[in-house]
Design a protein around this motif. Sequence first.
Motif, PDB file in Angstrom:
ATOM      1  N   GLY A 155       0.792  -1.218   0.000  1.00  0.00           N
ATOM      2  CA  GLY A 155       0.000   0.000   0.000  1.00  0.00           C
ATOM      3  C   GLY A 155       0.824   1.267   0.000  1.00  0.00           C
ATOM      4  O   GLY A 155       0.458   2.258  -0.632  1.00  0.00           O
TER       5      GLY A 155
ATOM      6  N   ARG B 116       0.199   3.666  -3.165  1.00  0.00           N
ATOM      7  CA  ARG B 116      -0.645   3.158  -4.240  1.00  0.00           C
ATOM      8  C   ARG B 116      -1.944   3.969  -4.258  1.00  0.00           C
ATOM      9  O   ARG B 116      -2.645   4.046  -3.249  1.00  0.00           O
TER      10      ARG B 116
ATOM     11  N   ALA C  95      -5.102   2.251  -3.036  1.00  0.00           N
ATOM     12  CA  ALA C  95      -5.135   2.068  -1.583  1.00  0.00           C
ATOM     13  C   ALA C  95      -5.439   3.380  -0.880  1.00  0.00           C
ATOM     14  O   ALA C  95      -6.208   3.425   0.087  1.00  0.00           O
TER      15      ALA C  95
ATOM     16  N   GLN D 220      -9.127   3.999  -1.319  1.00  0.00           N
ATOM     17  CA  GLN D 220      -9.919   3.053  -0.543  1.00  0.00           C
ATOM     18  C   GLN D 220      -9.923   3.418   0.940  1.00  0.00           C
ATOM     19  O   GLN D 220     -10.944   3.262   1.630  1.00  0.00           O
ATOM     20  N   ALA D 221      -8.779   3.928   1.425  1.00  0.00           N
ATOM     21  CA  ALA D 221      -8.667   4.297   2.838  1.00  0.00           C
ATOM     22  C   ALA D 221      -9.233   5.676   3.131  1.00  0.00           C
ATOM     23  O   ALA D 221      -9.287   6.093   4.290  1.00  0.00           O
TER      24      ALA D 221
ATOM     25  N   LEU E  14      -4.991   1.963   6.081  1.00  0.00           N
ATOM     26  CA  LEU E  14      -4.421   1.102   5.040  1.00  0.00           C
ATOM     27  C   LEU E  14      -4.215  -0.318   5.566  1.00  0.00           C
ATOM     28  O   LEU E  14      -4.542  -1.302   4.900  1.00  0.00           O
TER      29      LEU E  14
ATOM     30  N   ALA F 111      -7.374  -2.156   5.918  1.00  0.00           N
ATOM     31  CA  ALA F 111      -7.912  -2.585   4.617  1.00  0.00           C
ATOM     32  C   ALA F 111      -7.133  -3.765   4.041  1.00  0.00           C
ATOM     33  O   ALA F 111      -7.469  -4.247   2.956  1.00  0.00           O
TER      34      ALA F 111
ATOM     35  N   PHE G 153      -3.685  -3.813   3.401  1.00  0.00           N
ATOM     36  CA  PHE G 153      -2.448  -3.462   2.697  1.00  0.00           C
ATOM     37  C   PHE G 153      -1.248  -3.514   3.645  1.00  0.00           C
ATOM     38  O   PHE G 153      -1.388  -3.458   4.863  1.00  0.00           O
TER      39      PHE G 153
END
Length: 285
Positions: A106, A150, A153, A156-157, A177, A180, A182
Amino acid sequence: MNVSCVVLTMGDRPAELARAVRSVLDQEGTDVEVVVVGNGAEVPEQPDDVITVRLPENVGIPAGRNQGVKAATGDVILFLDDDGWYRSRELAAYVRDRFAADPGLGAVSFRVADPHGGPDQRRHVPRLRAGDPERSSEVTTFLGGACAIRRAAFEQAGGLPEEFFYAHEESDLAWRLLDAGFRIEYDAAAVMYHPALPPTRHADFYRLNARNRVWLARRNLPWLLAVPYLAVWTLITLARERSAPSLRAWFAGFREGWRTSPGPRRPISWRTAWRMTRLGRPPIV
């Protein structure tokens, strides 16, 4: 994978900013899109291929970087402060290849070297056992101005917590992260230069450091961990700091952290807490 670099500036270090941008444009092995964000300041004239974003006021480090990510298109985002620069011209390609080879990676935290040849500062090594800065390892946080993330990532976070303004915003994102799924790595082979400067040079360092420490716990930790986490950091602060004005500012920030909203609360799972513990940094310190 495409690579972008977001450089945040207050507009008061034009020579250093030019050096930082040049160190990115000089990267070899991959093209790097450069986004310079003027945080409440005009952006000095830049090369034609540099994207500039001017924010009308200083919105803080996390919000400024979030705006830079919105303007960038890369799959991998480098974050760089305007007074830092990259030592190697192969850094961007090296980091890109690391992310391409490992979908679970991540974020990568870089080693920060003294441009004058002095020793690496322990505070720039994001782990408890920081005695050997040249040892790479998996970690539980990263350095905001010396890292690569990334993009998928990051999104997403939820990006960096803009409420924080300054201090601990990287840890907030890092914990999300990890939650999630990563991984975060400190890579001693990925080196950037930055002058050795004390973080206490910032006027609100103690207040924001304490306020955001409380916010970090309130947002991300189960209460059974949040209470000992804050107790431990209170003891660490009392042991480290001898200045009465600094302690008064710290405790004022600590109270502010309890009295004000930290934003949405999304506690990490106990599985993530155990994972952090196995990595050598349990979320109580």
